[in-house]
Design a protein around this motif. Structure first.
Motif, PDB file in Angstrom:
ATOM      1  N   ALA A 180       0.835  -1.203   0.000  1.00  0.00           N
ATOM      2  CA  ALA A 180       0.000   0.000   0.000  1.00  0.00           C
ATOM      3  C   ALA A 180       0.869   1.253   0.000  1.00  0.00           C
ATOM      4  CB  ALA A 180      -0.934  -0.011   1.206  1.00  0.00           C
ATOM      5  N   LEU A 181       1.932   1.250   0.797  1.00  0.00           N
ATOM      6  CA  LEU A 181       2.834   2.408   0.821  1.00  0.00           C
ATOM      7  C   LEU A 181       3.525   2.588  -0.524  1.00  0.00           C
ATOM      8  CD1 LEU A 181       4.439   2.108   4.367  1.00  0.00           C
ATOM      9  CD2 LEU A 181       2.841   3.843   3.559  1.00  0.00           C
ATOM     10  N   ALA A 182       3.914   1.505  -1.155  1.00  0.00           N
ATOM     11  CA  ALA A 182       4.566   1.593  -2.462  1.00  0.00           C
ATOM     12  C   ALA A 182       3.617   2.168  -3.500  1.00  0.00           C
ATOM     13  CB  ALA A 182       5.066   0.213  -2.892  1.00  0.00           C
ATOM     14  N   ARG A 183       2.348   1.756  -3.434  1.00  0.00           N
ATOM     15  CA  ARG A 183       1.358   2.296  -4.371  1.00  0.00           C
ATOM     16  C   ARG A 183       1.165   3.785  -4.168  1.00  0.00           C
ATOM     17  NH1 ARG A 183      -3.753  -1.032  -3.582  1.00  0.00           N
ATOM     18  NH2 ARG A 183      -2.395  -1.564  -1.916  1.00  0.00           N
ATOM     19  N   VAL A 184       1.100   4.204  -2.920  1.00  0.00           N
ATOM     20  CA  VAL A 184       0.887   5.620  -2.619  1.00  0.00           C
ATOM     21  C   VAL A 184       2.086   6.449  -3.060  1.00  0.00           C
ATOM     22  CG1 VAL A 184       0.665   7.271  -0.715  1.00  0.00           C
ATOM     23  CG2 VAL A 184      -0.722   5.197  -0.734  1.00  0.00           C
ATOM     24  N   GLN A 185       3.278   5.920  -2.871  1.00  0.00           N
ATOM     25  CA  GLN A 185       4.482   6.654  -3.220  1.00  0.00           C
ATOM     26  C   GLN A 185       4.798   6.563  -4.712  1.00  0.00           C
ATOM     27  OE1 GLN A 185       7.317   4.918  -0.568  1.00  0.00           O
ATOM     28  NE2 GLN A 185       6.612   6.102   1.184  1.00  0.00           N
ATOM     29  N   GLY A 186       4.130   5.692  -5.445  1.00  0.00           N
ATOM     30  CA  GLY A 186       4.301   5.594  -6.878  1.00  0.00           C
ATOM     31  C   GLY A 186       5.505   4.774  -7.312  1.00  0.00           C
ATOM     32  N   SER A 187       6.113   4.058  -6.411  1.00  0.00           N
ATOM     33  CA  SER A 187       7.251   3.222  -6.781  1.00  0.00           C
ATOM     34  C   SER A 187       6.748   1.823  -7.151  1.00  0.00           C
ATOM     35  CB  SER A 187       8.244   3.135  -5.620  1.00  0.00           C
ATOM     36  OG  SER A 187       7.635   2.560  -4.503  1.00  0.00           O
ATOM     37  N   PRO A 188       7.517   1.079  -7.928  1.00  0.00           N
ATOM     38  CA  PRO A 188       7.068  -0.270  -8.285  1.00  0.00           C
ATOM     39  C   PRO A 188       7.051  -1.166  -7.048  1.00  0.00           C
ATOM     40  CG  PRO A 188       9.308   0.116  -9.048  1.00  0.00           C
ATOM     41  CD  PRO A 188       8.781   1.423  -8.529  1.00  0.00           C
ATOM     42  N   PRO A 189       6.133  -2.113  -6.989  1.00  0.00           N
ATOM     43  CA  PRO A 189       6.055  -2.992  -5.814  1.00  0.00           C
ATOM     44  C   PRO A 189       7.276  -3.896  -5.720  1.00  0.00           C
ATOM     45  CG  PRO A 189       4.523  -3.710  -7.494  1.00  0.00           C
ATOM     46  CD  PRO A 189       5.113  -2.402  -7.968  1.00  0.00           C
ATOM     47  N   ALA A 190       7.667  -4.201  -4.509  1.00  0.00           N
ATOM     48  CA  ALA A 190       8.793  -5.095  -4.271  1.00  0.00           C
ATOM     49  C   ALA A 190       8.386  -6.517  -4.620  1.00  0.00           C
ATOM     50  CB  ALA A 190       9.203  -5.021  -2.799  1.00  0.00           C
ATOM     51  N   PRO A 191       9.334  -7.343  -5.063  1.00  0.00           N
ATOM     52  CA  PRO A 191       8.990  -8.738  -5.371  1.00  0.00           C
ATOM     53  C   PRO A 191       8.530  -9.468  -4.120  1.00  0.00           C
ATOM     54  CG  PRO A 191      11.367  -8.394  -5.439  1.00  0.00           C
ATOM     55  CD  PRO A 191      10.733  -7.049  -5.273  1.00  0.00           C
ATOM     56  N   LYS A 192       7.590 -10.383  -4.306  1.00  0.00           N
ATOM     57  CA  LYS A 192       7.061 -11.133  -3.173  1.00  0.00           C
ATOM     58  C   LYS A 192       8.047 -12.174  -2.713  1.00  0.00           C
ATOM     59  CE  LYS A 192       2.224 -10.630  -4.397  1.00  0.00           C
ATOM     60  NZ  LYS A 192       0.985 -11.311  -4.711  1.00  0.00           N
TER      61      LYS A 192
END
Length: 58
Positions: free
Chosen positions: A43-55
């Motif tokens: 959720a934080l990555a989405r808000v900050q606009g950065s690509p999501p970290a790999p699972k």
């Protein structure tokens, strides 16, 4: 008997409040901690606009 009817609702609310706090404390950490942390990080990555970290596989 007015004092009983005056004290009963706060006593019942106190018992339920203590129960809620116990449930919150018991559910912190453990097996769900990693899953909850991953959801927050996504959720934080989405808000900050950065690509999501790999699972990470557990």
């Amino acid at each position: 008997m007015d004092y009983v009817s005056a004290l009963l609702p706060p006593a019942v609310m106190a018992v339920f409040f203590i129960g809620v706090i116990r449930v919150i404390v018991k559910t912190q950490g453990g097996a769900n901690k990693t899953k909850e942390d991953a959801v927050v990080d996504a959720a934080l990555a989405r808000v900050q606009g950065s690509p999501p970290a790999p699972k990470a596989e557990a």
